[in-house]
Every structure is written in structure tokens, then in C-alpha cells.
Design an enzyme around this catalytic site. Structure first.
Site, PDB file in Angstrom:
ATOM      1  N   SER A   1      63.886  38.561  24.802  1.00  0.00           N
ATOM      2  CA  SER A   1      65.124  39.187  24.335  1.00  0.00           C
ATOM      3  C   SER A   1      65.128  40.683  24.606  1.00  0.00           C
ATOM      4  O   SER A   1      66.121  41.240  25.086  1.00  0.00           O
ATOM      5  CB  SER A   1      65.325  38.929  22.840  1.00  0.00           C
TER       6      SER A   1
ATOM      7  N   ASP B   1      59.995  38.991  20.147  1.00  0.00           N
ATOM      8  CA  ASP B   1      60.532  38.252  21.289  1.00  0.00           C
ATOM      9  C   ASP B   1      60.689  39.146  22.520  1.00  0.00           C
ATOM     10  O   ASP B   1      61.669  39.884  22.654  1.00  0.00           O
ATOM     11  CB  ASP B   1      61.884  37.645  20.881  1.00  0.00           C
TER      12      ASP B   1
ATOM     13  N   ARG C   1      62.309  30.996  18.904  1.00  0.00           N
ATOM     14  CA  ARG C   1      63.487  31.786  18.548  1.00  0.00           C
ATOM     15  C   ARG C   1      63.901  31.461  17.113  1.00  0.00           C
ATOM     16  O   ARG C   1      64.852  30.737  16.861  1.00  0.00           O
ATOM     17  CB  ARG C   1      64.607  31.542  19.554  1.00  0.00           C
TER      18      ARG C   1
ATOM     19  N   GLN D   1      62.006  37.360  15.696  1.00  0.00           N
ATOM     20  CA  GLN D   1      62.932  38.124  16.547  1.00  0.00           C
ATOM     21  C   GLN D   1      62.324  39.423  17.038  1.00  0.00           C
ATOM     22  O   GLN D   1      62.509  39.811  18.195  1.00  0.00           O
ATOM     23  CB  GLN D   1      64.234  38.403  15.791  1.00  0.00           C
TER      24      GLN D   1
ATOM     25  N   TYR E   1      68.456  27.986  23.569  1.00  0.00           N
ATOM     26  CA  TYR E   1      68.464  28.111  25.029  1.00  0.00           C
ATOM     27  C   TYR E   1      69.500  27.167  25.627  1.00  0.00           C
ATOM     28  O   TYR E   1      69.827  26.133  25.059  1.00  0.00           O
ATOM     29  CB  TYR E   1      67.085  27.766  25.611  1.00  0.00           C
TER      30      TYR E   1
END
Length: 374
Positions: free
Chosen positions: A132, A129, A121, A126, A229
Site C-alpha cells: 500500500s 503494508d 490486509r 495497515q 484484492y
């Protein structure tokens, strides 16, 4: 460079790892793309759309034959990869901590497993991911499904016959899914509150117009681990949070739980005793039900009723929005592989930061440090 995509075999999996949009982009990079017949049917993508985009639409064995890279939503069984080139890459979700036998099988077979869940992350990753992108949709779907199960309206309505009060929605866990759940519930007109173990999320909750519900004045409660996280809460915090939640949850109409800890069972957030304090007709959606559940008594893909409260949760929530989920997942995979595409080599060449993070197996061995540490 041959890229292959198979139809997903996991029960209830309707997503696909490639769309005609990303097929065109891979072909523009110089790759050959092969798709198994019917791979996109669950996401409303006909074979003809892939063919029109320039992909080969063929039986599974033909798609995989001589493949350099195989892409998937959920990692395929090793037997389905027969015919792929030795050392070929498989980019998919592996659930490595719970599916260690599958990871070992990939190592034995000589494939290079690239676990998309292990994407770091960091800012430049991004767009790659998948957790997400899929969690964003899952948070939305959780609220929509809970609202559908709830026997009342969500927004306040002022009518000639009287006023309908706004439903109270409580979101537990404010990661990507939780934030989208808050935003969706607000758009539907509910009165929304939320909580998380990470104090940094308080401003995010408030920025979406929801009330932040946090335990105050308890030391050692910060629950943010590496990479943003959540980590397990201290015993002191768990006790304080349970007391706060018990008093707050009794007033709620809909509760959405989203808490997950990588590599471990989902933390228990709501007990049977707490469910008993809720009003009959209330709804709880447990987004973590497939990882053991945040809610006592929740069952994957089953509606459970306890103390007059409906408890629901899907084992694959994003899969219930297959078309959008596939489009986002496919873009994540394209963004990942294209970011490392070497024009001279005609293939992607991974760097250490991201490559070492996602690579599970290489050269016949399990090489990922997170797995070797368990």
C-alpha cells in the site's frame, strides 16, 4: 538482537530498508543496528546520518555477521547472508510466486523468510503494508510522469488568446495506486474518470470527484477476492468491459492502468486495436508493466510509440521517488517488528495471524500455505 541492512543489489533499485529515523527507534527498543556502507546513497541518505543515529556503518560482511534480523527492500541473494545467525529472519519483498527458487534457497540455507507482500490486509496491519505505501507513491508518480510526456497542459486555462481545454485522464483499476492517481490528476486540474472490476469502488471514485465508468446489468462481474484484492473477471464481464472501454478510451488523453492479481500475470486491459482508436499524442502509463503489463506492447522502462500514442511504464515506479519510498517502507518494517517486540525476550515474537501469513520458510522447509497450494 542485531538488525542488519544491506545496500540493495537489484538493478535500478535505489531504495533502502532503513532510515536514520527508524534506526533510532530500533536502538531505543534495545537492538543493535548495522548498515552497509553506501546503503542509503540512492535515497539521498549519507552514511554519516546513520552513524549519527547510532547505527554501525560497516562493510556488508560485517553488517550481516551474527545478525538476528536482516531487512531489505528486495530479498538479498542467500550468498550475501553468510555469517548471519542460523535461523535468522529476513524481512523484505520476495515476489514469492515468481521467485520460488529464491524461496527454496532460503529454506535450504535455514533462514526464516518473511515476505512483506503477504502482509494480510487487516486493520491492525495497515501500518505494516508495504504494498500500500509503495503503491500510493507509484500512483502519484504515474500521473506526474504521464503529464510530463503529454504535450499539452492538464488543467483548463482561460487566457486572452483563448481557452485550453482540460485533459481527460482515465484510471483503470482503483486500488491504492489508482485512488492516488485519481487524486493527483484531479489536483492537476484534469477531467478524471475511472473504472474497476469491484463495484464497491464506485463510491470511492465519486468521492474523489471523478466519474465512475462501470459496466451495468451484467451478472457475475464482482471481482473482489479475499483481502480486498481483485480477482480475474468472468468472460461475460471481460467482453462487456472491453466494449465499454473501447468507446471511452478513444476520447481520453491520458490513461493510467494499475490492475494486478496476486500470483498471476497482470490482466490485459488495453489491446493494440484500442490503442489505435486514441488520439495521436495521447499517453498510457502501465503501472503493471513489470508483471507482464496491462497494455499490449508495453515494455518496462522503455517509451514505446504505437499509432501515435506513447506507452510508458517503470519496472520499479516507487523507486523513482526513492527518498519518500524508503521512508515509508522503513516505517512499515519498524511498525511490523515493533508491534511484536517482547521486552523480556528482547526480540519480536510473531503471532499466528500475521506471522503465519508472511512467513515463507522455517526450519529448513517452505511453510507458507499460499505457496504450498501452487
Amino acid at each position: 538482537m542485531r538488525i542488519a541492512v544491506l545496500k540493495e543489489r537489484a538493478p535500478g533499485e535505489s531504495r533502502v530498508a532503513l532510515t536514520p529515523e527508524t534506526a533510532k527507534k530500533f536502538i531505543a527498543l534495545g537492538a543493535t543496528v548495522a548498515v552497509e556502507e553506501g546503503a542509503g546513497s540512492g535515497a539521498a541518505i549519507p552514511d554519516g546520518d546513520y552513524a549519527q543515529a547510532g547505527a554501525e556503518v560497516v562493510p556488508a560482511a560485517n553488517a550481516v555477521k551474527d545478525a538476528d534480523i536482516v531487512m531489505g527492500i528486495q530479498a538479498p541473494d542467500v550468498a550475501l547472508l553468510k555469517g548471519a545467525k542460523p535461523g535468522s529472519w529476513v524481512a523484505a519483498t520476495f515476489d514469492p510466486f515468481r521467485n520460488r527458487e529464491l524461496v527454496d534457497a532460503y529454506a535450504t540455507a535455514g533462514y526464516e523468510a518473511l515476505s512483506m507482500e503477504f502482509m494480510p490486509r487487516i486493520t491492525r496491519a495497515q501500518s505494516m503494508d508495504v504494498l500500500s505505501s509503495q503503491s500510493n507513491l507509484a500512483g502519484y508518480k504515474a500521473v506526474i510522469t504521464a503529464a510530463n510526456q503529454y504535450g499539452r497542459a492538464l488543467p483548463m486555462m482561460m487566457t486572452a488568446a483563448g481557452t485550453v481545454q482540460a485533459a481527460k485522464v482515465f484510471v483503470m483499476g482503483v486500488g491504492v495506486a489508482g485512488l492516488q492517481a485519481i487524486a493527483t490528476a484531479k489536483r492537476l486540474g484534469a477531467q478524471v474518470s475511472a473504472t474497476d472490476v469491484r463495484s464497491a469502488t464506485k463510491e470511492q471514485i465519486q468521492s474523489l470527484g471523478a466519474k465512475a465508468v462501470f459496466v451495468e446489468d451484467v451478472e457475475g462481474i464482482e471481482g473482489e477476492g479475499s483481502g480486498g484484492y481483485a480477482t480475474e473477471m468472468s468472460e461475460e464481464y471481460q467482453k462487456a468491459q472491453a466494449e465499454l472501454v473501447s468507446s471511452h478510451i478513444a476520447k481520453q488523453d491520458i490513461v493510467i492502468t494499475t490492475a494486478l492479481i496476486p500470483g498471476k500475470p497482470a490482466p490485459r486491459l488495453i489491446s493494440d486495436a484500442q490503442i489505435a482508436t486514441m488520439k495521436p499524442g495521447s499517453v498510457i502509463f502501465d503501472l503493471a508493466v513489470a508483471q507482464g503489463g496491462n497494455v499490449e506492447g508495453s515494455q518496462p522502462d522503455q517509451a514505446v510509440e504505437k499509432h501515435g500514442v506513447k506507452i510508458i511504464g517503470y519496472s520499479n515506479t516507487a523507486g523513482h521517488l526513492a527518498a519518500d519510498a524508503s521512508a515509508l517502507f522503513a516505517r512499515n518494517l519498524y511498525n511490523f517488528l515493533s508491534a511484536f517486540w517482547d521486552e523480556e525476550a528482547g526480540k519480536p515474537v510473531l503471532d499466528e495471524e500475521i506471522g503465519d501469513a508472511v512467513r515463507l520458510t522455517q526450519g529448513g522447509k517452505v511453510v507458507n500455505e499460499r505457496l504450498l497450494a501452487t
